[in-house]
Every structure is written in structure tokens, then in C-alpha cells.
Scaffold this motif. Structure first.
Motif, PDB file in Angstrom:
ATOM      1  N   ALA A  57       0.942  -1.010  -0.016  1.00 36.90           N
ATOM      2  CA  ALA A  57      -0.134  -0.133   0.172  1.00 36.90           C
ATOM      3  C   ALA A  57       0.916   1.299  -0.083  1.00 36.90           C
ATOM      4  O   ALA A  57       0.474   2.129  -0.701  1.00 36.90           O
ATOM      5  CB  ALA A  57      -1.050  -0.041   1.273  1.00 36.90           C
ATOM      6  N   VAL A  58       1.867   1.140   0.936  1.00 42.39           N
ATOM      7  CA  VAL A  58       2.960   2.298   0.852  1.00 42.39           C
ATOM      8  C   VAL A  58       3.463   2.526  -0.532  1.00 42.39           C
ATOM      9  O   VAL A  58       3.686   3.727  -1.077  1.00 42.39           O
ATOM     10  CB  VAL A  58       3.643   2.225   2.061  1.00 42.39           C
ATOM     11  CG1 VAL A  58       4.793   3.594   2.153  1.00 42.39           C
ATOM     12  CG2 VAL A  58       3.102   2.185   3.294  1.00 42.39           C
ATOM     13  N   SER A  64       2.239   6.302  -7.166  1.00 40.26           N
ATOM     14  CA  SER A  64       1.162   7.312  -7.604  1.00 40.26           C
ATOM     15  C   SER A  64       1.536   8.764  -7.519  1.00 40.26           C
ATOM     16  O   SER A  64       1.233   9.604  -8.343  1.00 40.26           O
ATOM     17  CB  SER A  64      -0.017   6.824  -6.900  1.00 40.26           C
ATOM     18  OG  SER A  64      -0.365   5.561  -7.052  1.00 40.26           O
ATOM     19  N   ASP A  65       2.121   9.054  -6.109  1.00 43.30           N
ATOM     20  CA  ASP A  65       2.303  10.462  -5.943  1.00 43.30           C
ATOM     21  C   ASP A  65       3.291  11.093  -6.864  1.00 43.30           C
ATOM     22  O   ASP A  65       3.318  12.129  -7.291  1.00 43.30           O
ATOM     23  CB  ASP A  65       2.920  10.790  -4.491  1.00 43.30           C
ATOM     24  CG  ASP A  65       3.263  11.869  -4.090  1.00 43.30           C
ATOM     25  OD1 ASP A  65       2.335  13.002  -3.692  1.00 43.30           O
ATOM     26  OD2 ASP A  65       4.352  12.359  -3.873  1.00 43.30           O
ATOM     27  N   TYR A  66       4.515  10.136  -6.903  1.00 44.85           N
ATOM     28  CA  TYR A  66       5.478  10.765  -7.736  1.00 44.85           C
ATOM     29  C   TYR A  66       5.252  10.864  -9.126  1.00 44.85           C
ATOM     30  O   TYR A  66       5.493  11.832  -9.993  1.00 44.85           O
ATOM     31  CB  TYR A  66       6.632   9.547  -7.743  1.00 44.85           C
ATOM     32  CG  TYR A  66       7.712  10.031  -8.811  1.00 44.85           C
ATOM     33  CD1 TYR A  66       8.860  10.842  -8.245  1.00 44.85           C
ATOM     34  CD2 TYR A  66       8.118   9.300  -9.938  1.00 44.85           C
ATOM     35  CE1 TYR A  66       9.923  11.033  -9.142  1.00 44.85           C
ATOM     36  CE2 TYR A  66       9.084   9.727 -10.696  1.00 44.85           C
ATOM     37  CZ  TYR A  66       9.871  10.572 -10.135  1.00 44.85           C
ATOM     38  OH  TYR A  66      11.179  10.765 -11.118  1.00 44.85           O
ATOM     39  N   LEU A  67       4.131   9.802  -9.776  1.00 44.82           N
ATOM     40  CA  LEU A  67       3.859  10.011 -11.217  1.00 44.82           C
ATOM     41  C   LEU A  67       2.942  11.121 -11.346  1.00 44.82           C
ATOM     42  O   LEU A  67       3.187  11.904 -12.510  1.00 44.82           O
ATOM     43  CB  LEU A  67       3.092   8.581 -11.805  1.00 44.82           C
ATOM     44  CG  LEU A  67       4.021   7.330 -11.634  1.00 44.82           C
ATOM     45  CD1 LEU A  67       3.302   6.205 -12.079  1.00 44.82           C
ATOM     46  CD2 LEU A  67       5.015   7.555 -12.656  1.00 44.82           C
ATOM     47  N   TYR A  68       2.001  11.384 -10.724  1.00 43.34           N
ATOM     48  CA  TYR A  68       1.242  12.501 -10.413  1.00 43.34           C
ATOM     49  C   TYR A  68       1.851  13.711 -10.631  1.00 43.34           C
ATOM     50  O   TYR A  68       1.419  14.521 -11.403  1.00 43.34           O
ATOM     51  CB  TYR A  68       0.309  12.283  -9.354  1.00 43.34           C
ATOM     52  CG  TYR A  68      -0.694  13.508  -9.319  1.00 43.34           C
ATOM     53  CD1 TYR A  68      -2.080  13.326  -9.965  1.00 43.34           C
ATOM     54  CD2 TYR A  68      -0.746  14.695  -8.653  1.00 43.34           C
ATOM     55  CE1 TYR A  68      -2.819  14.337 -10.077  1.00 43.34           C
ATOM     56  CE2 TYR A  68      -1.477  15.680  -8.768  1.00 43.34           C
ATOM     57  CZ  TYR A  68      -2.775  15.548  -9.403  1.00 43.34           C
ATOM     58  OH  TYR A  68      -3.677  16.662  -9.409  1.00 43.34           O
ATOM     59  N   LYS A  69       2.827  14.100  -9.815  1.00 40.89           N
ATOM     60  CA  LYS A  69       3.675  15.191  -9.778  1.00 40.89           C
ATOM     61  C   LYS A  69       4.420  15.473 -10.688  1.00 40.89           C
ATOM     62  O   LYS A  69       4.812  16.628 -11.173  1.00 40.89           O
ATOM     63  CB  LYS A  69       4.198  15.337  -8.325  1.00 40.89           C
ATOM     64  CG  LYS A  69       3.361  15.544  -7.150  1.00 40.89           C
ATOM     65  CD  LYS A  69       4.212  15.714  -5.879  1.00 40.89           C
ATOM     66  CE  LYS A  69       3.148  15.678  -4.760  1.00 40.89           C
ATOM     67  NZ  LYS A  69       3.856  15.695  -3.436  1.00 40.89           N
ATOM     68  N   GLU A 140       8.486   9.955   4.675  1.00 46.97           N
ATOM     69  CA  GLU A 140       9.566  10.640   3.991  1.00 46.97           C
ATOM     70  C   GLU A 140      10.842   9.768   3.807  1.00 46.97           C
ATOM     71  O   GLU A 140      11.352   9.644   2.569  1.00 46.97           O
ATOM     72  CB  GLU A 140      10.358  11.915   4.551  1.00 46.97           C
ATOM     73  CG  GLU A 140      11.199  12.749   3.835  1.00 46.97           C
ATOM     74  CD  GLU A 140      11.721  14.087   4.761  1.00 46.97           C
ATOM     75  OE1 GLU A 140      12.971  14.616   4.196  1.00 46.97           O
ATOM     76  OE2 GLU A 140      10.960  14.572   5.547  1.00 46.97           O
ATOM     77  N   PRO A 141      11.438   9.030   4.824  1.00 47.00           N
ATOM     78  CA  PRO A 141      12.478   8.182   4.602  1.00 47.00           C
ATOM     79  C   PRO A 141      11.780   6.853   3.641  1.00 47.00           C
ATOM     80  O   PRO A 141      12.779   6.467   2.681  1.00 47.00           O
ATOM     81  CB  PRO A 141      12.804   7.710   5.862  1.00 47.00           C
ATOM     82  CG  PRO A 141      11.893   8.165   6.817  1.00 47.00           C
ATOM     83  CD  PRO A 141      11.094   9.145   6.252  1.00 47.00           C
ATOM     84  N   ALA A 142      10.648   6.380   3.811  1.00 46.50           N
ATOM     85  CA  ALA A 142      10.258   5.327   3.103  1.00 46.50           C
ATOM     86  C   ALA A 142      10.011   5.836   1.476  1.00 46.50           C
ATOM     87  O   ALA A 142      10.461   5.092   0.730  1.00 46.50           O
ATOM     88  CB  ALA A 142       8.679   5.103   3.448  1.00 46.50           C
ATOM     89  N   TYR A 143       9.800   7.159   1.329  1.00 46.59           N
ATOM     90  CA  TYR A 143       9.691   7.742   0.022  1.00 46.59           C
ATOM     91  C   TYR A 143      11.078   7.573  -0.719  1.00 46.59           C
ATOM     92  O   TYR A 143      11.189   7.416  -1.854  1.00 46.59           O
ATOM     93  CB  TYR A 143       9.090   9.258  -0.078  1.00 46.59           C
ATOM     94  CG  TYR A 143       8.579   9.687  -1.213  1.00 46.59           C
ATOM     95  CD1 TYR A 143       9.629  10.330  -2.086  1.00 46.59           C
ATOM     96  CD2 TYR A 143       7.536   9.914  -1.517  1.00 46.59           C
ATOM     97  CE1 TYR A 143       9.273  10.785  -3.277  1.00 46.59           C
ATOM     98  CE2 TYR A 143       6.839  10.377  -2.849  1.00 46.59           C
ATOM     99  CZ  TYR A 143       7.898  10.803  -3.773  1.00 46.59           C
ATOM    100  OH  TYR A 143       7.604  11.520  -4.694  1.00 46.59           O
ATOM    101  N   ASN A 144      12.200   8.279   0.224  1.00 48.69           N
ATOM    102  CA  ASN A 144      13.330   8.330  -0.405  1.00 48.69           C
ATOM    103  C   ASN A 144      13.998   7.054  -0.629  1.00 48.69           C
ATOM    104  O   ASN A 144      14.439   6.745  -1.699  1.00 48.69           O
ATOM    105  CB  ASN A 144      14.302   9.029   0.731  1.00 48.69           C
ATOM    106  CG  ASN A 144      13.824  10.531   0.841  1.00 48.69           C
ATOM    107  OD1 ASN A 144      13.247  11.050   0.164  1.00 48.69           O
ATOM    108  ND2 ASN A 144      14.276  11.003   1.950  1.00 48.69           N
TER     109      ASN A 144
END
Length: 249
Positions: A57-58, A64-69, A140-144
Motif C-alpha cells: 500500500a505504501v 502514484s504521488d511521484y507519477l502524478y507530480k 519521508e524516509p520510506a519515500y526516499n
């Protein structure tokens, strides 16, 4: 070497893993759980099964957030197609190996004699580590961590999207409808060595469908697959054509 024991993971191994992935845990137990496969599940359900669930899920949210932006001109359908490749088992297994997670996995003895681990296992541990980082340090660290390994995969999909869609969709359709994989046959090649052109045809169950020309066999196969899609599923082929006429960047 893969850890093949039902005991907990050596603290030195956990430290090495943290150094390699670039994130240091406040609570290393969550990392140890992420690296423990269900084949050697310990007491109190100590394995990465639940973390895989959360990590999926994460991961989906992050991509999705990265592609959207980063791809503001793309439609929902286009973003979905890109995401489906990026979060696929094949891609996740690939980046899991790049992150060297295989070296730190705690697996059961039943896996000790395998020359390679299943893609599903490798993909799942990558998702579990994402979840572990998320629980330990936040989004944030999960995103990175996620984008450290998957950004280049997004770029690859965008760059090669027009080359991948026709053959992959035709293969899925052919396997579903006919139970076979399309065969590509080179009909002819013309021109000098430095500028050859290839003509390729598609065969499905021995029947010839579309033909295509290209500067190499791979390109010719894509055009042949495209022509075949126009013949057997024209609406889908048109949709793909429209999508692929747009650049990913």
C-alpha cells in the motif's frame, strides 16, 4: 550468503544491511522482521507477511504521488499503465537484488539448495522493507528509499513505453484467447550492413497476421505486433496508439 537459520539475524548483518540501504533504524527489530521470510517464522508470528501487506500500500501511494507530480500531462490511464510496470513483481525483484536484500534474508532450510530465490520472495521483501522504514521513520524516509531504486525504473518505462506496449499486450491477449505466445518470423532484410531494414510477421497458431518493418528486428516486431492488434482488437490498438504518440517527458 543467505542466512538459513531459524534464529534471529546477527546484529552485524542488520548493521550492514542498514548501511547498504541508506537508512538506520531506531528499532532494528522491525527491520529484522522485514527480512524474515515466513518459511522460518519464529515465535509470535515473527515474519514479514504483514509488513508485505502494508508495504504494498505504501509503495502504491509513493509511486502514484511521484507519477502524478512529475507527469502532469498524462491521463489517469497512462499513469496506471506506467505504474503497473514499475510496481510489477519483475521490477520489484530486480531492485530488491540491487538493494542487496537477498544477502540479509532469513529463510527456511527448504530454500537452501536453490540457485536463485523466487521473484515473488524478492519482491515481497522489498515491500516489507518499505513498510519497515515507514513504521520506523515515517513517510519521508520510506519515500526516499523507494524512489532511490525505482525512479530509474520509471524513467525506463517512460523511455521505452512505445516499444513495450504492442508486444506485451498482444502476448497477453494471445495467451488468454489462444493459449499460445505469438511467434515473430523475419521475412526479409534489405540494405547494407550499416543500414539494414527488417520485415517481420506475426504468427499465432501458425496463422500469419500483421507485418512490420524496422531498423532492427526488435523494432520490426513492435510494428508487426501493432498491425496485428489493429486486426484482432482494433479499439485497444487505437487506444495504445494514442497513448504512445505522447512522450513521457
Amino acid at each position: 550468503m543467505i542466512l538459513q537459520t531459524n534464529s534471529h539475524i546477527n546484529p552485524e548483518k542488520l548493521s550492514e544491511c542498514q548501511f547498504i540501504i541508506g537508512y538506520f533504524f531506531n528499532n532494528t527489530e522491525v527491520l529484522e522482521k522485514a527480512l524474515t521470510h515466513t518459511s522460518c517464522k519464529l515465535e509470535n508470528n515473527f515474519s514479514n507477511e504483514r509488513l508485505e501487506f502494508l508495504g504494498d500500500a505504501v509503495l502504491g501511494m509513493i509511486i502514484s504521488d511521484y507519477l502524478y507530480k512529475t507527469l502532469p500531462q498524462h491521463s489517469e490511464g497512462e499513469l496506471t499503465k506506467i505504474k503497473s510496470v514499475v510496481v510489477s513483481q519483475t521490477t520489484l525483484a530486480k531492485v530488491s537484488l540491487e538493494a542487496q536484500l537477498k544477502n540479509f534474508l532469513n529463510v527456511g532450510r527448504g530454500l537452501h539448495d536453490r540457485n536463485f530465490l523466487p521473484k515473488s520472495l524478492l519482491a515481497n521483501v522489498f515491500e516489507a522493507v518499505i513498510a519497515a522504514i515507514y513504521l520506523d521513520g515515517g513517510l519521508e524516509p520510506a519515500y526516499n528509499f523507494t524512489m532511490k531504486y525505482l525512479k530509474k525504473e520509471v524513467d525506463i518505462v517512460c523511455k521505452n513505453q512505445h516499444e513495450k506496449n504492442y508486444k506485451s499486450i498482444l502476448q497477453q491477449h494471445s495467451q488468454k484467447e489462444h493459449g499460445v505466445t505469438p511467434v515473430y518470423r523475419v521475412l526479409q532484410q534489405v540494405g547494407p550492413d550499416h543500414g539494414k531494414l527488417f520485415e517481420v510477421s506475426v504468427l499465432i497458431k501458425g496463422n500469419e497476421y500483421g507485418r512490420g518493418w524496422g531498423k532492427n528486428k526488435k523494432e520490426a516486431e513492435q510494428f508487426a505486433a501493432k498491425e496485428t492488434l489493429k486486426m484482432i482488437i482494433p479499439d485497444m490498438a487505437y487506444e495504445i496508439h494514442e497513448i504512445n504518440n505522447k512522450a513521457c517527458n
